[in-house]
Design a protein around this motif. Structure first.
Motif, PDB file in Angstrom:
ATOM      1  N   ASP A  57     -21.468  38.704  12.914  1.00  0.00           N
ATOM      2  CA  ASP A  57     -20.301  38.624  12.037  1.00  0.00           C
ATOM      3  C   ASP A  57     -20.683  38.956  10.593  1.00  0.00           C
ATOM      4  O   ASP A  57     -19.981  39.691   9.895  1.00  0.00           O
ATOM      5  N   LEU A  58     -21.802  38.380  10.144  1.00  0.00           N
ATOM      6  CA  LEU A  58     -22.249  38.618   8.775  1.00  0.00           C
ATOM      7  C   LEU A  58     -22.602  40.078   8.563  1.00  0.00           C
ATOM      8  O   LEU A  58     -22.210  40.687   7.557  1.00  0.00           O
ATOM      9  N   ALA A  59     -23.342  40.662   9.504  1.00  0.00           N
ATOM     10  CA  ALA A  59     -23.724  42.073   9.377  1.00  0.00           C
ATOM     11  C   ALA A  59     -22.494  42.969   9.385  1.00  0.00           C
ATOM     12  O   ALA A  59     -22.416  43.943   8.624  1.00  0.00           O
ATOM     13  N   HIS A  60     -21.529  42.647  10.246  1.00  0.00           N
ATOM     14  CA  HIS A  60     -20.304  43.447  10.325  1.00  0.00           C
ATOM     15  C   HIS A  60     -19.553  43.399   8.998  1.00  0.00           C
ATOM     16  O   HIS A  60     -19.065  44.423   8.503  1.00  0.00           O
ATOM     17  N   ALA A  61     -19.473  42.214   8.402  1.00  0.00           N
ATOM     18  CA  ALA A  61     -18.786  42.072   7.120  1.00  0.00           C
ATOM     19  C   ALA A  61     -19.519  42.843   6.022  1.00  0.00           C
ATOM     20  O   ALA A  61     -18.886  43.475   5.157  1.00  0.00           O
ATOM     21  N   ARG A  62     -20.842  42.814   6.054  1.00  0.00           N
ATOM     22  CA  ARG A  62     -21.622  43.528   5.038  1.00  0.00           C
ATOM     23  C   ARG A  62     -21.467  45.039   5.174  1.00  0.00           C
ATOM     24  O   ARG A  62     -21.347  45.752   4.178  1.00  0.00           O
ATOM     25  N   VAL A  63     -21.475  45.525   6.414  1.00  0.00           N
ATOM     26  CA  VAL A  63     -21.287  46.961   6.647  1.00  0.00           C
ATOM     27  C   VAL A  63     -19.898  47.388   6.204  1.00  0.00           C
ATOM     28  O   VAL A  63     -19.724  48.428   5.546  1.00  0.00           O
ATOM     29  N   ALA A 101     -33.226  41.942  13.258  1.00  0.00           N
ATOM     30  CA  ALA A 101     -34.167  40.829  13.158  1.00  0.00           C
ATOM     31  C   ALA A 101     -33.569  39.545  13.729  1.00  0.00           C
ATOM     32  O   ALA A 101     -34.291  38.690  14.248  1.00  0.00           O
ATOM     33  N   ALA A 102     -32.244  39.417  13.628  1.00  0.00           N
ATOM     34  CA  ALA A 102     -31.544  38.249  14.169  1.00  0.00           C
ATOM     35  C   ALA A 102     -31.225  38.412  15.648  1.00  0.00           C
ATOM     36  O   ALA A 102     -30.490  37.618  16.227  1.00  0.00           O
ATOM     37  N   ARG A 103     -31.776  39.469  16.258  1.00  0.00           N
ATOM     38  CA  ARG A 103     -31.624  39.732  17.690  1.00  0.00           C
ATOM     39  C   ARG A 103     -30.186  40.014  18.105  1.00  0.00           C
ATOM     40  O   ARG A 103     -29.746  39.604  19.185  1.00  0.00           O
ATOM     41  N   VAL A 104     -29.466  40.669  17.232  1.00  0.00           N
ATOM     42  CA  VAL A 104     -28.154  41.204  17.614  1.00  0.00           C
ATOM     43  C   VAL A 104     -28.435  42.506  18.346  1.00  0.00           C
ATOM     44  O   VAL A 104     -28.935  43.464  17.751  1.00  0.00           O
ATOM     45  N   ASP A 105     -28.165  42.550  19.637  1.00  0.00           N
ATOM     46  CA  ASP A 105     -28.557  43.688  20.462  1.00  0.00           C
ATOM     47  C   ASP A 105     -27.383  44.217  21.276  1.00  0.00           C
ATOM     48  O   ASP A 105     -26.256  43.745  21.141  1.00  0.00           O
ATOM     49  N   GLY A 106     -27.691  45.186  22.117  1.00  0.00           N
ATOM     50  CA  GLY A 106     -26.716  45.707  23.059  1.00  0.00           C
ATOM     51  C   GLY A 106     -25.525  46.368  22.395  1.00  0.00           C
ATOM     52  O   GLY A 106     -25.626  46.984  21.333  1.00  0.00           O
ATOM     53  N   ALA A 107     -24.369  46.225  23.043  1.00  0.00           N
ATOM     54  CA  ALA A 107     -23.155  46.880  22.574  1.00  0.00           C
ATOM     55  C   ALA A 107     -22.760  46.424  21.175  1.00  0.00           C
ATOM     56  O   ALA A 107     -22.234  47.205  20.388  1.00  0.00           O
ATOM     57  N   ALA A 108     -23.007  45.155  20.867  1.00  0.00           N
ATOM     58  CA  ALA A 108     -22.647  44.646  19.545  1.00  0.00           C
ATOM     59  C   ALA A 108     -23.403  45.385  18.450  1.00  0.00           C
ATOM     60  O   ALA A 108     -22.830  45.751  17.418  1.00  0.00           O
ATOM     61  N   PHE A 109     -24.688  45.625  18.677  1.00  0.00           N
ATOM     62  CA  PHE A 109     -25.478  46.342  17.674  1.00  0.00           C
ATOM     63  C   PHE A 109     -25.115  47.817  17.649  1.00  0.00           C
ATOM     64  O   PHE A 109     -25.065  48.435  16.575  1.00  0.00           O
ATOM     65  N   ASP A 110     -24.861  48.405  18.811  1.00  0.00           N
ATOM     66  CA  ASP A 110     -24.451  49.811  18.862  1.00  0.00           C
ATOM     67  C   ASP A 110     -23.179  50.038  18.044  1.00  0.00           C
ATOM     68  O   ASP A 110     -23.082  50.987  17.258  1.00  0.00           O
ATOM     69  N   ASP A 111     -22.196  49.162  18.230  1.00  0.00           N
ATOM     70  CA  ASP A 111     -20.934  49.296  17.496  1.00  0.00           C
ATOM     71  C   ASP A 111     -21.156  49.119  15.997  1.00  0.00           C
ATOM     72  O   ASP A 111     -20.556  49.829  15.184  1.00  0.00           O
ATOM     73  N   LEU A 112     -21.998  48.176  15.647  1.00  0.00           N
ATOM     74  CA  LEU A 112     -22.307  47.951  14.229  1.00  0.00           C
ATOM     75  C   LEU A 112     -22.955  49.188  13.623  1.00  0.00           C
ATOM     76  O   LEU A 112     -22.586  49.616  12.520  1.00  0.00           O
ATOM     77  N   ALA A 113     -23.897  49.795  14.348  1.00  0.00           N
ATOM     78  CA  ALA A 113     -24.580  50.991  13.847  1.00  0.00           C
ATOM     79  C   ALA A 113     -23.621  52.178  13.759  1.00  0.00           C
ATOM     80  O   ALA A 113     -23.693  52.969  12.804  1.00  0.00           O
ATOM     81  N   ARG A 114     -22.743  52.319  14.741  1.00  0.00           N
ATOM     82  CA  ARG A 114     -21.759  53.406  14.680  1.00  0.00           C
ATOM     83  C   ARG A 114     -20.889  53.280  13.430  1.00  0.00           C
ATOM     84  O   ARG A 114     -20.643  54.255  12.720  1.00  0.00           O
ATOM     85  N   LEU A 115     -20.417  52.074  13.197  1.00  0.00           N
ATOM     86  CA  LEU A 115     -19.569  51.830  12.028  1.00  0.00           C
ATOM     87  C   LEU A 115     -20.327  52.100  10.743  1.00  0.00           C
ATOM     88  O   LEU A 115     -19.797  52.707   9.803  1.00  0.00           O
TER      89      LEU A 115
END
Length: 210
Positions: A57-63, A101-115
């Motif tokens: 959630d925090l990473a998504h808000a920062r992005v 580093a906080a181990r946000v992985d899989g689809a959640a991290f993929d979506d974050l990186a795409r955004l």
């Protein structure tokens, strides 16, 4: 059992104050020290998942903040100088590395990186347009964009995110549900995406580099 419940309650209380995944270790250590690790295994797993969700959630808000903020003219001029970072690029890379580093992985991290990648590409395109109004030399503008795009590609690649086509929500959807919702009184992501759109960040990045 009473001790296990007390340790569990203490762990739940502490997790509300955690700012990052790394501090979960202190909760685990406390449970082990009191000989209650096995009895509180389920609670610890829920705490770990809650910490990951909070990190996402925090990473998504920062992005979202980095890729939607208005860059000032002074910030744009500074970004043209040697060894200076374009602010949105700097901020999304920090958000992505922290999430990993906080181990946000899989689809959640993929979506974050795409955004993140899609947003930075768009911000760089807008920056080029605005900098042209400052009468910056065309070659300088081109080098500015290419240099930052290459940094973006090289820094994101080791994180292992899939940047190809995917449906991504700009805002993380939330709802109260499940064990985590009952345990923490917090909300977790639902399967329904609000403000969702298809993003192929890999293609956007490649097209921008051509």
């Amino acid at each position: 059992q009473t001790l296990a419940n007390e340790v569990r309650d203490a762990a739940v209380s502490q997790v509300r104050r955690l700012d990052d995944f790394g501090e979960i270790g202190s909760v685990v250590a406390a449970c082990r020290a009191h000989g209650a690790a096995d009895a509180t295994g389920t609670a610890l797993e829920e705490i770990r998942l809650e910490a990951q969700r909070r990190a996402a959630d925090l990473a998504h808000a920062r992005v979202r903040a980095a890729t939607s903020s208005q860059i000032t003219d002074d910030e744009l001029r500074r970004a043209l100088k040697p060894k200076q970072w374009f602010a949105p690029l700097r901020d999304v890379l920090k958000a992505l590395t922290d999430a990993k580093a906080a181990r946000v992985d899989g689809a959640a991290f993929d979506d974050l990186a795409r955004l993140a990648v899609s947003g930075v590409v768009a911000q760089l395109s807008e920056a080029q347009r605005r900098l042209a109004a400052f009468k910056a030399p065309p070659l300088e503008l081109q080098l500015f964009a290419v240099a930052h795009l290459l940094v973006l590609r090289e820094k994101v690649a080791p994180l292992g995110a899939r940047l190809g086509p995917g449906v991504v929500a700009k805002k993380r959807p939330e709802k109260r549900a499940g064990v985590l919702g009952r345990l923490f009184g917090r909300r977790q992501a639902s399967e329904q995406l609000d403000d969702a759109r298809a993003i192929d960040a890999k293609k956007q990045l490649e097209d921008a580099l051509r």
